[in-house]
Every structure is written in C-alpha cells, then in structure tokens.
Design an enzyme around this catalytic site. Sequence first.
Site, mmCIF file in Angstrom:
data_model
loop_
_atom_site.group_PDB
_atom_site.id
_atom_site.type_symbol
_atom_site.label_atom_id
_atom_site.label_comp_id
_atom_site.label_asym_id
_atom_site.label_seq_id
_atom_site.Cartn_x
_atom_site.Cartn_y
_atom_site.Cartn_z
ATOM 1 N N ASP A 47 0.945 -1.101 -0.046
ATOM 2 C CA ASP A 47 -0.689 0.063 0.032
ATOM 3 C C ASP A 47 0.940 1.568 0.537
ATOM 4 O O ASP A 47 1.624 1.469 0.552
ATOM 5 C CB ASP A 47 -0.953 0.270 1.270
ATOM 6 C CG ASP A 47 -2.034 0.838 1.015
ATOM 7 O OD1 ASP A 47 -3.278 0.123 0.620
ATOM 8 O OD2 ASP A 47 -1.753 2.339 1.464
ATOM 9 N N ILE A 48 0.353 1.996 -1.233
ATOM 10 C CA ILE A 48 1.480 3.362 -1.478
ATOM 11 C C ILE A 48 0.937 4.482 0.421
ATOM 12 O O ILE A 48 1.919 5.051 0.516
ATOM 13 C CB ILE A 48 0.724 3.979 -1.907
ATOM 14 C CG1 ILE A 48 1.397 5.080 -2.470
ATOM 15 C CG2 ILE A 48 -0.428 5.595 -1.601
ATOM 16 C CD1 ILE A 48 1.344 5.680 -3.837
ATOM 17 N N ASN A 53 -12.663 -3.450 2.343
ATOM 18 C CA ASN A 53 -13.759 -2.681 2.211
ATOM 19 C C ASN A 53 -14.699 -2.251 1.711
ATOM 20 O O ASN A 53 -13.813 -1.925 0.517
ATOM 21 C CB ASN A 53 -12.718 -0.568 2.686
ATOM 22 C CG ASN A 53 -12.338 -0.631 3.760
ATOM 23 O OD1 ASN A 53 -12.678 -0.868 5.264
ATOM 24 N ND2 ASN A 53 -11.395 -0.303 3.843
ATOM 25 N N GLY A 56 -16.748 2.365 3.588
ATOM 26 C CA GLY A 56 -15.187 3.178 3.609
ATOM 27 C C GLY A 56 -14.137 2.777 2.235
ATOM 28 O O GLY A 56 -12.852 2.959 2.149
ATOM 29 N N GLN A 57 -14.442 2.276 1.461
ATOM 30 C CA GLN A 57 -13.894 1.894 0.041
ATOM 31 C C GLN A 57 -13.726 2.659 -0.320
ATOM 32 O O GLN A 57 -14.515 3.750 -1.038
ATOM 33 C CB GLN A 57 -14.600 0.747 -1.018
ATOM 34 C CG GLN A 57 -14.035 0.225 -2.205
ATOM 35 C CD GLN A 57 -14.676 -0.555 -2.660
ATOM 36 O OE1 GLN A 57 -16.073 -0.977 -2.535
ATOM 37 N NE2 GLN A 57 -14.173 -1.334 -4.269
ATOM 38 N N HIS A 103 -10.600 -5.047 -3.356
ATOM 39 C CA HIS A 103 -9.180 -5.557 -2.530
ATOM 40 C C HIS A 103 -9.415 -5.989 -1.538
ATOM 41 O O HIS A 103 -10.243 -5.208 -0.559
ATOM 42 C CB HIS A 103 -7.766 -4.187 -3.524
ATOM 43 C CG HIS A 103 -8.929 -3.062 -2.242
ATOM 44 N ND1 HIS A 103 -9.271 -2.090 -2.936
ATOM 45 C CD2 HIS A 103 -8.825 -2.518 -1.797
ATOM 46 C CE1 HIS A 103 -9.837 -0.982 -2.738
ATOM 47 N NE2 HIS A 103 -9.669 -1.475 -1.595
ATOM 48 N N HIS A 137 -6.802 -6.096 2.206
ATOM 49 C CA HIS A 137 -5.573 -5.489 2.532
ATOM 50 C C HIS A 137 -5.155 -6.581 3.403
ATOM 51 O O HIS A 137 -6.242 -7.318 4.739
ATOM 52 C CB HIS A 137 -6.162 -4.181 3.762
ATOM 53 C CG HIS A 137 -6.698 -2.686 2.654
ATOM 54 N ND1 HIS A 137 -5.721 -1.716 2.457
ATOM 55 C CD2 HIS A 137 -7.485 -2.433 2.000
ATOM 56 C CE1 HIS A 137 -6.910 -0.988 2.466
ATOM 57 N NE2 HIS A 137 -8.260 -1.016 2.233
#
Length: 113
Positions: free
Chosen positions: A30-31, A86, A92-93, A99, A101
């Site tokens: 994740d960035i 999410n 909260g997407q 995806h 996490h």
Amino acid sequence: MADCIFCRIAGKEIPSQVVYEDDAILAFNDINPQAPVHVLFIPKEHIASLAETEDRHRDLLGRMLLAVRRVAEDRGLGQGYRVVNNCGSQGGQTVNHLHVHLLGGRSMQWPPG
Ligand code: AMP
Ligand code: ZN
C-alpha cells in the site's frame, strides 16, 4: 478499465512494489501504509467491490485469501494480522476495484472506526 488505478497497476502501467503475483491475483505494498506490513491483494480482472462478486468468483475469492496467508507467512506475521475488505461508501472503500488489505506488524484495535 482504463480509468481504474488498480487495473492500471495490474497492467503494470503504474508501478507498484509487487509482493505476490499469479495468473489471477496481484499483491503490492500500500502506498500509504497503516502498519509495518500493509499489502493490497487485487484480482487482475476488474471487479468493483465485494458486492459485485458472483458465484463464478468462488475460486478467485478463495485464492485471494490463500495468497494473503502465504504473504503473511512470508512476512513473519506469526503473531497475527488483520485482513480487511472495505466495501462501498459506508464501508470506507475509496478505490472501486476489489481489494483485500493485509495489515500486520503491530497490535490492532477493535472496533475499527
Ligand atoms: P480502500 O480505502 O479500502 O479503498 O483502500 C484503498 C487503498 O489503496 C488505500 O489504502 C490507499 O493507500 C491505496 N492506494 C491508492 N493508490 C495506490 C497506489 N497507486 N499504490 C498503492 N496503493 C494505493
Ligand atoms: Zn479495476
């Protein structure tokens, strides 16, 4: 989908730090990591969210969780980790490509915000 950032990552048009890949799944860091280990697992096929999955995705969804377990083992998360999806705006997407996490390397709190 040309305007989907995760499709572009899957297509290697946008670089990412890949930690796992097979014919159907890509996993990358994740960035904006929220834990010492924060990896995203995406299907290479565009699926907008978990809410858009169908029975035909059963194998893909199972493979995504098995990939999570494999990366968790590789990253030494033997003390535990959290797996999050999410889904939708209230979930909260923020990126509308399915995806999962993987978060680990610190103690997690419950309930989430
Ligand atoms: P979500 O809020 O569940 O939709 O998660 C989207 C995640 O994608 C966030 O944790 C972002 O930090 C992450 N993200 C967005 N753009 C990128 C990118 N180019 N490379 C890696 N992670 C990204
Ligand atoms: Zn996409």
